[in-house]
Design a protein around this motif. Structure first.
Motif, PDB file in Angstrom:
ATOM      1  N   SER A   3      32.811 -12.934  -7.098  1.00 24.64           N
ATOM      2  CA  SER A   3      32.553 -11.837  -6.181  1.00 24.64           C
ATOM      3  C   SER A   3      32.315 -10.542  -6.940  1.00 24.64           C
ATOM      4  CB  SER A   3      33.729 -11.661  -5.228  1.00 24.64           C
ATOM      5  OG  SER A   3      33.570 -10.503  -4.437  1.00 24.64           O
ATOM      6  N   PHE A   4      31.374  -9.744  -6.460  1.00 24.06           N
ATOM      7  CA  PHE A   4      31.134  -8.445  -7.081  1.00 24.06           C
ATOM      8  C   PHE A   4      31.741  -7.306  -6.274  1.00 24.06           C
ATOM      9  CE2 PHE A   4      28.395  -7.274  -3.844  1.00 24.06           C
ATOM     10  CZ  PHE A   4      27.037  -7.493  -3.984  1.00 24.06           C
ATOM     11  N   SER A   5      32.664  -7.637  -5.384  1.00 28.72           N
ATOM     12  CA  SER A   5      33.218  -6.622  -4.503  1.00 28.72           C
ATOM     13  C   SER A   5      33.863  -5.468  -5.261  1.00 28.72           C
ATOM     14  CB  SER A   5      34.233  -7.240  -3.542  1.00 28.72           C
ATOM     15  OG  SER A   5      35.316  -7.825  -4.247  1.00 28.72           O
TER      16      SER A   5
ATOM     17  N   LYS B 226      28.331 -11.309   1.563  1.00 31.33           N
ATOM     18  CA  LYS B 226      27.204 -12.105   1.087  1.00 31.33           C
ATOM     19  C   LYS B 226      26.970 -11.938  -0.406  1.00 31.33           C
ATOM     20  CE  LYS B 226      24.707 -11.907   5.494  1.00 31.33           C
ATOM     21  NZ  LYS B 226      23.444 -11.510   6.165  1.00 31.33           N
ATOM     22  N   ASN B 227      27.794 -11.138  -1.066  1.00 31.84           N
ATOM     23  CA  ASN B 227      27.611 -10.838  -2.484  1.00 31.84           C
ATOM     24  C   ASN B 227      26.192 -10.347  -2.765  1.00 31.84           C
ATOM     25  OD1 ASN B 227      30.167 -11.203  -3.562  1.00 31.84           O
ATOM     26  ND2 ASN B 227      29.806 -13.329  -4.156  1.00 31.84           N
TER      27      ASN B 227
ATOM     28  N   GLN C 229       0.835  -1.195   0.000  1.00 36.24           N
ATOM     29  CA  GLN C 229       0.000   0.000   0.000  1.00 36.24           C
ATOM     30  C   GLN C 229       0.874   1.251   0.000  1.00 36.24           C
ATOM     31  OE1 GLN C 229      -2.721   0.115   3.302  1.00 36.24           O
ATOM     32  NE2 GLN C 229      -4.084   1.577   2.323  1.00 36.24           N
ATOM     33  N   ALA C 230       0.365   2.313  -0.591  1.00 38.45           N
ATOM     34  CA  ALA C 230       1.090   3.574  -0.578  1.00 38.45           C
ATOM     35  C   ALA C 230       1.487   3.952   0.846  1.00 38.45           C
ATOM     36  CB  ALA C 230       0.247   4.677  -1.200  1.00 38.45           C
ATOM     37  N   GLY C 231       2.719   4.394   0.991  1.00 42.68           N
ATOM     38  CA  GLY C 231       3.262   4.714   2.297  1.00 42.68           C
ATOM     39  C   GLY C 231       3.996   3.568   2.955  1.00 42.68           C
ATOM     40  N   GLY C 232       3.880   2.384   2.393  1.00 42.56           N
ATOM     41  CA  GLY C 232       4.519   1.212   2.947  1.00 42.56           C
ATOM     42  C   GLY C 232       5.963   1.077   2.526  1.00 42.56           C
ATOM     43  N   SER C 233       6.562  -0.061   2.901  1.00 44.55           N
ATOM     44  CA  SER C 233       7.977  -0.305   2.662  1.00 44.55           C
ATOM     45  C   SER C 233       8.199  -1.691   2.083  1.00 44.55           C
ATOM     46  CB  SER C 233       8.773  -0.189   3.966  1.00 44.55           C
ATOM     47  OG  SER C 233       8.674   1.101   4.524  1.00 44.55           O
ATOM     48  N   LEU C 234       9.277  -1.814   1.320  1.00 46.77           N
ATOM     49  CA  LEU C 234       9.765  -3.086   0.822  1.00 46.77           C
ATOM     50  C   LEU C 234      11.281  -3.044   0.828  1.00 46.77           C
ATOM     51  CD1 LEU C 234       7.530  -3.804  -2.322  1.00 46.77           C
ATOM     52  CD2 LEU C 234       7.541  -5.127  -0.199  1.00 46.77           C
ATOM     53  N   ARG C 235      11.897  -4.214   0.937  1.00 45.98           N
ATOM     54  CA  ARG C 235      13.336  -4.319   0.775  1.00 45.98           C
ATOM     55  C   ARG C 235      13.643  -5.319  -0.320  1.00 45.98           C
ATOM     56  NH1 ARG C 235      18.113  -6.409   4.855  1.00 45.98           N
ATOM     57  NH2 ARG C 235      17.086  -8.412   4.364  1.00 45.98           N
ATOM     58  N   LEU C 236      14.305  -4.847  -1.362  1.00 45.36           N
ATOM     59  CA  LEU C 236      14.725  -5.697  -2.456  1.00 45.36           C
ATOM     60  C   LEU C 236      16.140  -6.201  -2.205  1.00 45.36           C
ATOM     61  CD1 LEU C 236      13.497  -3.598  -5.519  1.00 45.36           C
ATOM     62  CD2 LEU C 236      12.205  -5.195  -4.071  1.00 45.36           C
ATOM     63  N   SER C 237      16.406  -7.417  -2.660  1.00 49.07           N
ATOM     64  CA  SER C 237      17.730  -8.000  -2.554  1.00 49.07           C
ATOM     65  C   SER C 237      18.202  -8.441  -3.931  1.00 49.07           C
ATOM     66  CB  SER C 237      17.730  -9.217  -1.621  1.00 49.07           C
ATOM     67  OG  SER C 237      17.346  -8.866  -0.311  1.00 49.07           O
ATOM     68  N   CYS C 238      19.497  -8.347  -4.150  1.00 43.06           N
ATOM     69  CA  CYS C 238      20.118  -8.807  -5.384  1.00 43.06           C
ATOM     70  C   CYS C 238      21.391  -9.540  -5.009  1.00 43.06           C
ATOM     71  CB  CYS C 238      20.416  -7.629  -6.309  1.00 43.06           C
ATOM     72  SG  CYS C 238      21.268  -8.078  -7.840  1.00 43.06           S
ATOM     73  N   THR C 239      21.414 -10.835  -5.257  1.00 39.28           N
ATOM     74  CA  THR C 239      22.538 -11.670  -4.884  1.00 39.28           C
ATOM     75  C   THR C 239      23.295 -12.111  -6.121  1.00 39.28           C
ATOM     76  OG1 THR C 239      21.414 -12.464  -2.891  1.00 39.28           O
ATOM     77  CG2 THR C 239      23.254 -13.766  -3.705  1.00 39.28           C
ATOM     78  N   ALA C 240      24.608 -11.972  -6.073  1.00 42.37           N
ATOM     79  CA  ALA C 240      25.466 -12.320  -7.192  1.00 42.37           C
ATOM     80  C   ALA C 240      26.054 -13.710  -7.015  1.00 42.37           C
ATOM     81  CB  ALA C 240      26.594 -11.309  -7.341  1.00 42.37           C
ATOM     82  N   SER C 241      26.212 -14.404  -8.119  1.00 41.14           N
ATOM     83  CA  SER C 241      26.890 -15.692  -8.140  1.00 41.14           C
ATOM     84  C   SER C 241      27.865 -15.722  -9.301  1.00 41.14           C
ATOM     85  CB  SER C 241      25.888 -16.841  -8.250  1.00 41.14           C
ATOM     86  OG  SER C 241      25.165 -16.763  -9.470  1.00 41.14           O
TER      87      SER C 241
END
Length: 124
Positions: free
Chosen positions: A28-30, A77-78, A13-25
């Motif tokens: 390493s993407f360091s 955690k990449n 809903q508008a005003g809410g929150s989400l957390r997206l994750s992107c994991t590399a394999s």
């Protein structure tokens, strides 16, 4: 090459929150600059935020999300994250993470690896 897998999208809903994750394999993407882009159907791809490979470097945000979104990375955690607060209906889009090993541009030029995308839908 680096492969990116995204997760965390959904309906909020508008005003809410989400957390997206992107994991590399694959490796390493360091050493990579990482970024989030988004695209709504029939609309142009839009830059959201980028974070340097160098620790302590200040991320660069699009004006439309500055103050609401926060990017972070955990090289052990990449994984790169996008914390989205105060979501608005206009934030509705498919969100993509991307990796850049050299010169990196807000247009997307220089980003050689892209995730599959995760849908974020914000209702009124």
């Amino acid at each position: 090459q680096v492969q990116l897998v995204e997760s965390g999208g959904g309906l909020v809903q508008a005003g809410g929150s989400l957390r997206l994750s992107c994991t590399a394999s694959g490796r390493s993407f360091s050493g990579y600059t990482m970024a989030w882009f988004r695209q709504a159907p029939g609309r142009a791809r839009e830059f959201v935020v980028t974070i340097s490979s160098r620790i302590g470097m200040t991320p660069s945000y699009a004006d439309s999300v500055r103050g609401r979104f926060t990017i972070s990375r955990d090289n052990t955690k990449n994984t790169v994250y996008l914390q989205m607060n105060g979501l608005k209906p206009e934030d509705t889009a498919v969100y993509y993470c991307a990796a850049c090993a050299g010169l990196c541009w807000r247009s997307g030029a220089g980003y050689d690896v892209w995730g599959q995308g995760t849908q974020v839908t914000v209702s009124s």
